[in-house]
Motif scaffolding. Sequence first.
Motif: not given
Length: 344
Positions: A122-127, A77-86, A106-115
């Motif tokens: 942000k300029d490197a992630l979402y220019p 499992g993943t605890a957790v993947i922050p979806l702001g990066w994905e 597989l047991n994917p765990g995710v969360s929300v919120g800004p990176p």
Amino acid sequence: MPSTPRPLRKLGFLTIGLFDADDPARGHETTLEIIELGERLGFDSAWVRHRHLQYGISSPVAVLAAASQRTRRIELGTAVIPLGWENPLRLAEDLATVDILSAGRLNPGVSVGPPMHYDQVKDALYPDTADSEDFGYERVRRLLDLVRGKSASDFSGVEGFEVFSDRVQPHSPGLGRRLWYGGGSPGSARWAGEHGMNFLTSSVVKAEGPQDTRDFAEIQLSHVRAFRAAHPDGEAARVSQGLVVIPTDSASPQQRARYEEFAAKRLPRTTSPQGPARLLFAPDLVGTSDEIAERLHAHAAFREIDEVAFALPFTFGHEDYVQILTDMATKLGPALGWRPGGGA
């Protein structure tokens, strides 16, 4: 020993997978060895944390792909993947691929919120789209839909020699039921329940509302109940608790002293909500397995769950993790009513 309404059915552990910047290969290999050890000890699940621009696992899906080829039974499992990066579409493809490789473990765990540190990254992630990105629940909903087989394109069929699908491939039918949301507030608990996810609750909650905001266990219990009240499966909806738990049964005197010092340094943050988000932390549990089991049986939230993913402390050494995991599987688990293979 007090009985629990929900005997422990699944025993898991969580690791951050730290590594030395000068030798990252060794750190990643050690993480894989720990997961292999967990399988040999009979753990039901092994979970990895997600860390970007740090010296911890930055690509848990890739690490678990490797782990899937070195294990046969243990859930990953993943605890957790922050979806702001994905990107949810690309992540859905990766998750489905690893689920196929692991034969449905597989047991994917995710969360929300800004990176974290968004202004700096942000300029490197979402220019081109940094100011318009949505970091709320809509990102999770997109991932859920894509993993569960909803259309990702308005085109399918043959084009030349290539065949196209209108949904994510490979499609792993059971994966949609094994998606987890990592939450620490009543709102996130309800949202996860309403959308048929499983719920990961950790050693951190948000102290919200007029109730006594210093009782971690009662706050966490309210989240568990809010989740199950909103979930179609009701009381059968899956919840996993991830407290920091350090059994000392076979620890050396030096290890015990280090563990107790670690917990003592972190104890002051548990006495009141911290920061603008009013985060409340659970005390780390250090002691013999019988002592820890007694404290857990008295924990209001633990009494209503039957799965755990106990968190390993970030900064300990490999030999410490071996001792802790061995005591968890051979001493603490049985003291909590767990037995290897009992969660199948």
